[in-house]
Design an enzyme around this catalytic site. Structure first.
Site, PDB file in Angstrom:
ATOM      1  N   VAL A  70       0.819  -1.228   0.000  1.00  0.00           N
ATOM      2  CA  VAL A  70       0.000   0.000   0.000  1.00  0.00           C
ATOM      3  C   VAL A  70       0.850   1.275   0.000  1.00  0.00           C
ATOM      4  CG1 VAL A  70      -2.003  -1.116   1.092  1.00  0.00           C
ATOM      5  CG2 VAL A  70      -0.328   0.093   2.534  1.00  0.00           C
ATOM      6  N   TYR A 161       2.385   7.298  15.266  1.00  0.00           N
ATOM      7  CA  TYR A 161       1.239   6.390  15.064  1.00  0.00           C
ATOM      8  C   TYR A 161      -0.075   7.135  15.281  1.00  0.00           C
ATOM      9  CZ  TYR A 161      -1.772   2.279  15.693  1.00  0.00           C
ATOM     10  OH  TYR A 161      -2.768   1.337  15.575  1.00  0.00           O
ATOM     11  N   ALA A 162      -0.147   7.882  16.377  1.00  0.00           N
ATOM     12  CA  ALA A 162      -1.390   8.610  16.692  1.00  0.00           C
ATOM     13  C   ALA A 162      -1.703   9.635  15.598  1.00  0.00           C
ATOM     14  CB  ALA A 162      -1.266   9.288  18.046  1.00  0.00           C
ATOM     15  N   ALA A 163      -0.654  10.268  15.077  1.00  0.00           N
ATOM     16  CA  ALA A 163      -0.868  11.262  14.006  1.00  0.00           C
ATOM     17  C   ALA A 163      -1.449  10.584  12.768  1.00  0.00           C
ATOM     18  CB  ALA A 163       0.442  11.966  13.667  1.00  0.00           C
ATOM     19  N   LYS A 165      -3.285   7.872  12.720  1.00  0.00           N
ATOM     20  CA  LYS A 165      -4.654   7.396  12.973  1.00  0.00           C
ATOM     21  C   LYS A 165      -5.634   8.568  13.051  1.00  0.00           C
ATOM     22  CE  LYS A 165      -3.918   3.015  12.756  1.00  0.00           C
ATOM     23  NZ  LYS A 165      -4.508   2.207  11.683  1.00  0.00           N
TER      24      LYS A 165
HETATM   25  P1  NDP Z   1      -0.662  -6.977  12.340  1.00  0.00           P
HETATM   26  O1  NDP Z   1       0.720  -6.431  12.436  1.00  0.00           O
HETATM   27  O2  NDP Z   1      -0.989  -8.256  13.028  1.00  0.00           O
HETATM   28  O3  NDP Z   1      -1.075  -7.104  10.793  1.00  0.00           O
HETATM   29  C1  NDP Z   1      -0.862  -6.027   9.895  1.00  0.00           C
HETATM   30  C2  NDP Z   1      -0.900  -6.573   8.481  1.00  0.00           C
HETATM   31  O4  NDP Z   1      -0.658  -5.454   7.577  1.00  0.00           O
HETATM   32  C3  NDP Z   1       0.213  -7.600   8.220  1.00  0.00           C
HETATM   33  O5  NDP Z   1      -0.290  -8.684   7.480  1.00  0.00           O
HETATM   34  C4  NDP Z   1       1.237  -6.790   7.444  1.00  0.00           C
HETATM   35  O6  NDP Z   1       2.063  -7.556   6.579  1.00  0.00           O
HETATM   36  C5  NDP Z   1       0.318  -5.872   6.629  1.00  0.00           C
HETATM   37  N1  NDP Z   1       1.080  -4.757   6.031  1.00  0.00           N
HETATM   38  C6  NDP Z   1       2.035  -4.008   6.619  1.00  0.00           C
HETATM   39  N2  NDP Z   1       2.538  -3.149   5.744  1.00  0.00           N
HETATM   40  C7  NDP Z   1       1.886  -3.350   4.559  1.00  0.00           C
HETATM   41  C8  NDP Z   1       1.984  -2.767   3.272  1.00  0.00           C
HETATM   42  N3  NDP Z   1       2.884  -1.814   2.999  1.00  0.00           N
HETATM   43  N4  NDP Z   1       1.148  -3.197   2.304  1.00  0.00           N
HETATM   44  C9  NDP Z   1       0.259  -4.185   2.553  1.00  0.00           C
HETATM   45  N5  NDP Z   1       0.128  -4.777   3.748  1.00  0.00           N
HETATM   46  C10 NDP Z   1       0.937  -4.372   4.741  1.00  0.00           C
HETATM   47  O7  NDP Z   1      -1.623  -5.795  12.848  1.00  0.00           O
HETATM   48  P2  NDP Z   1      -3.101  -5.819  13.494  1.00  0.00           P
HETATM   49  O8  NDP Z   1      -3.901  -6.881  12.853  1.00  0.00           O
HETATM   50  O9  NDP Z   1      -2.984  -5.760  14.944  1.00  0.00           O
HETATM   51  O10 NDP Z   1      -3.601  -4.367  13.024  1.00  0.00           O
HETATM   52  C11 NDP Z   1      -4.439  -4.168  11.901  1.00  0.00           C
HETATM   53  C12 NDP Z   1      -4.907  -2.717  11.894  1.00  0.00           C
HETATM   54  O11 NDP Z   1      -5.586  -2.429  13.132  1.00  0.00           O
HETATM   55  C13 NDP Z   1      -3.765  -1.701  11.800  1.00  0.00           C
HETATM   56  O12 NDP Z   1      -4.178  -0.638  10.983  1.00  0.00           O
HETATM   57  C14 NDP Z   1      -3.583  -1.240  13.239  1.00  0.00           C
HETATM   58  O13 NDP Z   1      -3.041   0.039  13.324  1.00  0.00           O
HETATM   59  C15 NDP Z   1      -5.027  -1.283  13.718  1.00  0.00           C
HETATM   60  N6  NDP Z   1      -5.172  -1.353  15.174  1.00  0.00           N
HETATM   61  C16 NDP Z   1      -4.753  -2.468  15.858  1.00  0.00           C
HETATM   62  C17 NDP Z   1      -4.931  -2.534  17.227  1.00  0.00           C
HETATM   63  C18 NDP Z   1      -4.526  -3.718  18.027  1.00  0.00           C
HETATM   64  O14 NDP Z   1      -4.699  -3.673  19.254  1.00  0.00           O
HETATM   65  N7  NDP Z   1      -4.027  -4.791  17.429  1.00  0.00           N
HETATM   66  C19 NDP Z   1      -5.516  -1.404  17.983  1.00  0.00           C
HETATM   67  C20 NDP Z   1      -5.921  -0.297  17.164  1.00  0.00           C
HETATM   68  C21 NDP Z   1      -5.752  -0.288  15.811  1.00  0.00           C
HETATM   69  P3  NDP Z   1       3.420  -8.218   7.160  1.00  0.00           P
HETATM   70  O15 NDP Z   1       2.988  -9.326   8.034  1.00  0.00           O
HETATM   71  O16 NDP Z   1       4.139  -8.671   5.924  1.00  0.00           O
HETATM   72  O17 NDP Z   1       4.147  -7.123   7.885  1.00  0.00           O
END
Ligand code: NDP
Length: 280
Positions: A70, A161-163, A165
């Site tokens: 992305v 990160y907060a910025a 979000k």
């Molecule tokens: P994870 O780290 O478990 O999963 C994130 C996924 O995004 C991974 O599969 C990762 O791939 C993929 N990713 C990272 N960079 C890219 C990229 N450039 N292009 C495509 N895919 C990419 O995170 P979570 O499931 O915990 O989080 C998911 C969302 O929820 C995020 O936006 C996070 O900020 C948000 N969030 C999560 C919270 C939590 O408590 N877990 C709380 C609040 C928000 P790879 O494995 O290869 O790195």
């Protein structure tokens, strides 16, 4: 007329029949749970992620993986073209891919800042930019972003990160206003603490992991942290026509964590002790 359990399952299992959904970052964590939940409701789900090493396992046969970064506009364009070529339409976009960074302002570099912005904020913007023409063509669409409670309040060392979000929340408002006339809605789910790899590493940094887990649970009035599927259920509602008049909203799914004003720890302990006593 009474609805039988079987009918009910059939109705509930087809809320997204005929729809094509994209979930970015759907290889693992919250994204994977979202992809599986949408597929359970009969959507054709395309996971866009850097890797697909977690895409095997239960429910995997209903998911299609297409490579996506992305942060790369060319990759996004190629991804959207491939989805359209293979599936003919795009009804739902879930912007879930995200990264977190724990660093003080002194240690954070401009490169750190740019990397987080590129994945967490520029990514969702570009995904929307390339998906919207197709949603306009069908005259209907739902974009669901994964923001965070950290768009409203912040953990120490999470400035960047907060910025990003808070930026996602602003993007949501802008897309909802600009795309409403095209029949396209945009909303954001703001998770609280969810049990995924993203923050498991953070918990594991501490020597007394069980204590951290217990205290994390206590920060949430519901008494525990959340599961990826609980975010997926909220996304499903926003992706489906059941939320057809909801647009431009930030919906916290956080066990009321952001609703509780923190007390000094001694008073909080007293409160908990009295609560436990009254329930005994
Ligand atoms: P994870 O780290 O478990 O999963 C994130 C996924 O995004 C991974 O599969 C990762 O791939 C993929 N990713 C990272 N960079 C890219 C990229 N450039 N292009 C495509 N895919 C990419 O995170 P979570 O499931 O915990 O989080 C998911 C969302 O929820 C995020 O936006 C996070 O900020 C948000 N969030 C999560 C919270 C939590 O408590 N877990 C709380 C609040 C928000 P790879 O494995 O290869 O790195």
């Amino acid at each position: 007329m009474a609805v039988s359990r079987r009918d009910r399952e059939e109705i509930l299992g087809s809320r997204l029949s005929g729809k094509v959904a994209i979930v970015t970052g759907g290889n693992r964590g919250i994204g994977r749970a979202i992809a599986e939940r949408l597929a359970e409701e009969d959507a054709t789900v395309v996971i866009g992620d850097l890797r697909d090493d977690h895409c095997a396992g239960p429910g995997a046969e209903r998911l299609t993986f297409v490579s996506l970064d992305v942060t790369n506009e060319g990759s996004i364009r190629a991804f959207v073209d491939e989805v359209l070529e293979r599936f003919g339409r795009i009804d739902i976009l879930v912007n879930n891919a995200g990264l977190v960074l724990h660093k003080s302002i002194d240690d954070q570099t401009a490169e750190d800042w740019d990397r987080l912005m590129a994945v967490n904020l520029r990514g969702p913007f570009l995904m929307a930019k390339y998906v919207v023409p197709e949603m306009r063509r069908i005259g209907l669409g739902s974009i669901v972003n994964i923001g965070s409670v950290e768009g409203y309040m912040v953990n120490p060392w999470h400035t960047a990160y907060a910025a990003t979000k808070a930026g996602v929340h602003g993007l949501t408002l802008g897309l909802a206003v600009d795309l409403g006339p095209d029949g396209i809605r945009c909303n954001t789910v703001c998770p609280g603490w969810i049990d995924t790899d993203l923050n498991r590493a953070y918990v594991e940094m501490h020597p007394d992991r069980r204590l951290i887990e217990r205290e994390l649970g206590q920060l949430h009035p519901v008494g525990r942290i959340g599961a990826p599927k609980e975010i997926a259920n909220a996304v499903l509602w926003l992706a489906s026509e059941e939320s057809s008049f909801v647009s431009g909203e930030m919906i916290s799914v956080d066990g009321a964590r952001t609703k509780k004003i923190p007390l000094p720890s001694i008073l909080d302990e007293e409160y908990r002790a009295k609560l436990a006593e009254s329930r005994a």
